[in-house]
Design an enzyme around this catalytic site. Sequence first.
Site, PDB file in Angstrom:
ATOM      1  N   ARG A 298      -9.200   0.617   8.815  1.00  8.36           N
ATOM      2  CA  ARG A 298      -8.814  -0.770   9.044  1.00  8.36           C
ATOM      3  C   ARG A 298      -9.907  -1.540   9.790  1.00  8.36           C
ATOM      4  O   ARG A 298      -9.734  -2.737  10.057  1.00  8.36           O
ATOM      5  CB  ARG A 298      -7.541  -0.825   9.871  1.00  8.36           C
ATOM      6  CG  ARG A 298      -6.265  -1.034   9.062  1.00  8.36           C
ATOM      7  CD  ARG A 298      -5.116  -0.859  10.021  1.00  8.36           C
ATOM      8  NE  ARG A 298      -3.915  -1.546   9.705  1.00  8.36           N
ATOM      9  CZ  ARG A 298      -2.852  -0.942   9.144  1.00  8.36           C
ATOM     10  NH1 ARG A 298      -2.898   0.302   8.764  1.00  8.36           N
ATOM     11  NH2 ARG A 298      -1.747  -1.618   8.965  1.00  8.36           N
TER      12      ARG A 298
ATOM     13  N   ARG B 250      -0.172  -9.276  13.305  1.00  8.34           N
ATOM     14  CA  ARG B 250      -0.726  -8.251  12.407  1.00  8.34           C
ATOM     15  C   ARG B 250      -1.563  -8.897  11.299  1.00  8.34           C
ATOM     16  O   ARG B 250      -2.597  -8.363  10.895  1.00  8.34           O
ATOM     17  CB  ARG B 250       0.405  -7.402  11.816  1.00  8.34           C
ATOM     18  CG  ARG B 250       0.978  -6.434  12.857  1.00  8.34           C
ATOM     19  CD  ARG B 250       2.310  -5.865  12.430  1.00  8.34           C
ATOM     20  NE  ARG B 250       2.232  -5.065  11.246  1.00  8.34           N
ATOM     21  CZ  ARG B 250       3.273  -4.856  10.423  1.00  8.34           C
ATOM     22  NH1 ARG B 250       4.443  -5.398  10.681  1.00  8.34           N
ATOM     23  NH2 ARG B 250       3.128  -4.109   9.373  1.00  8.34           N
TER      24      ARG B 250
ATOM     25  N   ARG C 260      11.812  -2.350  10.672  1.00 12.46           N
ATOM     26  CA  ARG C 260      10.775  -1.774  11.527  1.00 12.46           C
ATOM     27  C   ARG C 260      10.572  -2.650  12.758  1.00 12.46           C
ATOM     28  O   ARG C 260      10.583  -3.875  12.643  1.00 12.46           O
ATOM     29  CB  ARG C 260       9.467  -1.711  10.727  1.00 12.46           C
ATOM     30  CG  ARG C 260       9.057  -0.308  10.376  1.00 12.46           C
ATOM     31  CD  ARG C 260       7.918  -0.305   9.416  1.00 12.46           C
ATOM     32  NE  ARG C 260       6.680  -0.878   9.966  1.00 12.46           N
ATOM     33  CZ  ARG C 260       5.508  -0.807   9.353  1.00 12.46           C
ATOM     34  NH1 ARG C 260       5.416  -0.217   8.173  1.00 12.46           N
ATOM     35  NH2 ARG C 260       4.436  -1.337   9.886  1.00 12.46           N
TER      36      ARG C 260
ATOM     37  N   ARG D 198      11.821  -6.236   4.235  1.00 10.64           N
ATOM     38  CA  ARG D 198      11.550  -4.794   4.266  1.00 10.64           C
ATOM     39  C   ARG D 198      12.571  -4.044   5.132  1.00 10.64           C
ATOM     40  O   ARG D 198      12.917  -4.474   6.218  1.00 10.64           O
ATOM     41  CB  ARG D 198      10.132  -4.581   4.824  1.00 10.64           C
ATOM     42  CG  ARG D 198       9.719  -3.138   4.886  1.00 10.64           C
ATOM     43  CD  ARG D 198       8.241  -2.980   4.744  1.00 10.64           C
ATOM     44  NE  ARG D 198       7.469  -3.415   5.896  1.00 10.64           N
ATOM     45  CZ  ARG D 198       6.151  -3.317   5.955  1.00 10.64           C
ATOM     46  NH1 ARG D 198       5.459  -2.846   4.934  1.00 10.64           N
ATOM     47  NH2 ARG D 198       5.506  -3.745   7.017  1.00 10.64           N
TER      48      ARG D 198
ATOM     49  N   LYS E   9       0.829  -1.217   0.000  1.00 10.95           N
ATOM     50  CA  LYS E   9       0.000   0.000   0.000  1.00 10.95           C
ATOM     51  C   LYS E   9       0.864   1.268   0.000  1.00 10.95           C
ATOM     52  O   LYS E   9       0.663   2.172  -0.807  1.00 10.95           O
ATOM     53  CB  LYS E   9      -0.922   0.036   1.245  1.00 10.95           C
ATOM     54  CG  LYS E   9      -1.869  -1.136   1.350  1.00 10.95           C
ATOM     55  CD  LYS E   9      -2.802  -1.007   2.554  1.00 10.95           C
ATOM     56  CE  LYS E   9      -2.127  -1.027   3.897  1.00 10.95           C
ATOM     57  NZ  LYS E   9      -1.486  -2.311   4.270  1.00 10.95           N
TER      58      LYS E   9
END
Length: 222
Positions: free
Chosen positions: A97, A180, A169, A136, A21
């Site tokens: 969300r 998550r 992160r 990531r 996203k």
Amino acid sequence: MLNYLAVMKIVIFLGAPGSGKGTIAGRLAEADAALRHVSSGDLLRDAVKRQTAAGVEAAGYMKRGELVPDAVIGQMIGDYLSGMAGECTVLLDGFPRTVAQAEILDAVAGRCGAELTAAILLDVADGIIVERIAGRRVCPKCGAGYHVKNIPPRVAGICDECGAGLVIRKDDNPETVKNRLAVYKAQTVPVIEFYGTRGLLRRVDGAGLIDDIVRMARRAWA
Ligand code: AMP
């Protein structure tokens, strides 16, 4: 009399954590000054860093991979959108969300005179999501995002934009990611149906090359 009232349009980006996203909305906004990328995760991380009241409240939820309470993030997004001036299209990444947040967004859009144009779902299989999150990397200074294989920086471990050392992160560790993804399935998947029922949902295959996904996403609300 001519009406000079600026119109704000909102395009929502839906998808699991790691579905792209932020990357896709970011690329679209870089290429067109009329598009503004607004990420709820970035707003929250900034609030945590500045230790605002909302940031202090949000920090624990984020660390555990849970959703920050609807009222906290709803207020933050509402304030941010109300403060935006001029005619533009907001690419809203990471909000709503939950169905309750989708209802908050309706109210905010009503107050700002904004129009919900489309909800783009980036469709990506679970296996790819796990691989994407594992690779990531982010810049802690300017927020630029990378992936060790798919979006590598010019020099390994160093941000192309500002030269800072890249980091993983805090909520990208395997245990938090599992949580998550479970939270996404339980609380965010119903939002897909919410916009489907209204005829606003556009599904885009989020598994291919970034340039192709950017093109398909742009066409999805044109
Ligand atoms: P993201 O950068 O979108 O992956 O978001 C990182 C974390 O911020 C999430 O795991 C949540 O803890 C929190 N967060 C971001 N957006 C929302 C939202 N719309 N509602 C609740 N929590 C959120």
